[in-house]
Design an enzyme around this catalytic site. Structure first.
Site, short mmCIF file in Angstrom:
data_model
loop_
_atom_site.label_atom_id
_atom_site.label_comp_id
_atom_site.label_asym_id
_atom_site.label_seq_id
_atom_site.Cartn_x
_atom_site.Cartn_y
_atom_site.Cartn_z
N LYS A 1 -41.21 61.81 11.69
CA LYS A 1 -39.76 61.68 11.92
C LYS A 1 -39.14 60.72 10.91
O LYS A 1 -38.04 60.94 10.41
CB LYS A 1 -39.50 61.20 13.35
CG LYS A 1 -39.78 62.28 14.38
CD LYS A 1 -39.72 61.75 15.81
CE LYS A 1 -40.95 61.01 16.19
NZ LYS A 1 -41.45 61.11 17.52
N HIS B 1 -38.09 51.07 12.43
CA HIS B 1 -38.50 51.76 13.65
C HIS B 1 -39.29 50.80 14.52
O HIS B 1 -40.10 50.01 14.04
CB HIS B 1 -39.39 52.96 13.30
CG HIS B 1 -39.90 53.68 14.51
ND1 HIS B 1 -39.13 54.59 15.20
CD2 HIS B 1 -41.08 53.60 15.18
CE1 HIS B 1 -39.82 55.04 16.23
NE2 HIS B 1 -41.00 54.46 16.24
N ASP C 1 -42.97 68.15 15.58
CA ASP C 1 -43.38 66.97 16.33
C ASP C 1 -42.80 66.99 17.74
O ASP C 1 -43.46 66.65 18.71
CB ASP C 1 -42.95 65.68 15.63
CG ASP C 1 -43.19 64.48 16.53
OD1 ASP C 1 -44.37 64.21 16.83
OD2 ASP C 1 -42.22 63.85 16.98
N1 URA Z 1 -43.82 57.85 19.90
C1 URA Z 1 -43.78 58.97 19.17
O1 URA Z 1 -42.74 59.30 18.59
N2 URA Z 1 -44.89 59.71 19.09
C2 URA Z 1 -46.04 59.40 19.71
O2 URA Z 1 -47.02 60.13 19.58
C3 URA Z 1 -46.08 58.24 20.48
C4 URA Z 1 -44.94 57.47 20.56
#
Ligand code: URA
Length: 436
Positions: free
Chosen positions: A187, A82, A161
């Site tokens: 995630k 990621h 989220d």
């Molecule tokens: N990217 C994300 O997925 N979440 C955040 O809080 C900030 C950047």
């Protein structure tokens, strides 16, 4: 349990229990806790903070708010990667086939996203016919058979989220370390990989402008991953200028292809080798990073990394011939050069400004509904540290609209800052966080 009481507890400096956090996340996901109460809670967390345990519980509650992907049908260690994102960040395009060519299984969920260019999925759609809308069965089968598959993030992946991030975005509560770390890691944990390699960017084009903040986020995420039982490592890398030379979807794909042939820009190649060698180590294919690096160099040299990209593109419906004939990728109708206005050394390239130029040309999305023009973008011919003479070409702009081209051209020149003193380009890899 009442949300009102939890808000008061956090507002007054208290720490929430696991049950309280689970109650809050579940209630919010189901729509039983209204946005205004969750906003108040986010603001309280923003000011008071969360301890290590609260952060882990929030991450797990969000990860478990939807389907946790089960990758057990795939043999071997599954590795995910990621990036916190930046300008010209096409890392997944080159890195994942390189690593898969060395035998590590990549099962990846990616996004489109708003921003200066598209996300990984948009970029991959530069290959005619390519689709990430594949069934979970197809996804698992592809990883088992060719070692790599990329799927669009489903609605069922960490829905808490998704809802919470949208709320934080409009209530000025995004930039809290624990909230960012739990959002990203929820995630990643839900996506099911055994090991995770994170690329945390720092600099003018990154979310984390300051190096110390990037290291703090990297440590927080590594801790979360390890506490959740996943082997997690983070690289902190430079985003004070765009990564590589290309910014724009098809242009970045082309640069990734060149990199797989061993002809990519030095900074981008080095980042791929660093991340890739760590992926090979956590994926159990290399004993050391040095060995991993050699294996990656080998698959570049013998062409198997490029072949792996072609295999992957074909398996997801794309025209794999374009991998070997990148001149067939989407092409813009106009090209113009930005020329240096003075002699000197390139001292800085304002990263965000380069990104905005790409957006102006049509390479990114301003709203979720915007259509991306895959063919437009920028190729930087001079990067930080380069010595230039007045009139030298700094960059090329690729466009399909003369007016947009004119606006971007003026803006891109202003993104370049010159100095009379010699400047050295900093390292692309600033540090690696393995243990916390
Ligand atoms: N990217 C994300 O997925 N979440 C955040 O809080 C900030 C950047």
């Amino acid at each position: 349990m009442r949300m009102y009481d939890l808000i008061i507890k956090k507002r007054n400096g208290g720490a929430l229990t696991k049950e309280e956090i689970t109650f809050m996340v579940d209630g919010f996901t189901r729509g039983e806790i209204p946005d205004y109460q969750m906003s108040a809670m986010m603001m309280a967390i923003y000011f008071v903070g969360m301890n290590e345990e609260e952060t882990l519980w929030l991450t797990m509650a969000m990860a478990e708010s939807g389907n946790m992907l089960d990758l057990s049908e795939i043999q071997g260690i599954k590795v995910d990667k990621h990036s916190t994102g930046g300008v010209g960040d096409k890392t997944s395009l080159a890195l994942t086939p390189m690593v898969a060519a060395c035998g590590v299984k990549i099962a990846k969920m990616s996004g489109r996203g708003l921003g200066h260019t598209g996300g990984t999925i948009d970029k991959l759609e530069s290959f005619r016919g390519f689709s990430t809308e594949i069934s979970i069965n197809q996804f698992l089968q592809n990883v088992n058979e060719i070692g790599i598959a990329i799927m669009g993030q489903t609605k069922e992946l960490a829905p808490a989220d998704k809802k919470l991030y949208a709320l934080r975005d409009v209530t000025a509560t995004v930039d809290n370390l624990s909230l960012i770390a739990s959002s990203i890691m929820s995630k990643k944990l839900a996506a099911g990989a055994d090991a995770i390699v994170l690329d945390v960017k720092t600099g003018s084009g990154a979310f984390m402008k300051k190096e110390e903040d990037a290291f703090a986020l990297a440590k927080e995420m590594v801790k979360l991953g390890q506490n959740a039982g996943r082997n997690t490592i983070a690289v902190v890398s430079d985003m004070d200028q765009p990564l590589g030379n290309a910014v724009g979807n098809a242009l970045e794909v082309k640069e990734a292809i060149e990199t797989l042939k061993g002809k990519g820009p030095a900074d981008f190649t080095e980042l791929c080798l660093t991340l890739g060698s760590l992926m090979l180590v956590v994926g159990g294919e290399a004993k050391t990073e040095e060995q991993g690096r050699k294996m990656l160099q080998q698959v570049i040299e013998d062409g198997s990394a490029l072949d792996k990209l072609a295999e992957f593109v074909k398996a997801q419906g794309g025209d794999e011939r374009m991998v070997y004939h990148p001149e067939q990728l989407p092409k813009a109708s106009l090209r113009d050069a930005v020329l240096a206005s003075e002699d000197g050394y390139v001292e800085k390239i304002l990263c965000d400004e380069v990104g905005i130029c790409s957006l102006i040309l049509g390479g990114g999305r301003e709203t979720k509904e915007s259509e991306i023009d895959l063919s437009v973008g920028i190729i930087l011919e001079k990067k930080v540290g380069a010595s230039v003479k007045k009139g030298d070409i700094l960059a090329y702009l690729y466009a399909n609209d003369q007016q947009k081209l004119n606006i971007a051209k003026e803006r891109l020149l202003k993104a370049y800052k010159f100095s009379q003193e010699e400047r050295k380009e900093g390292p692309i890899v600033i540090g690696i966080v393995k243990q916390v």
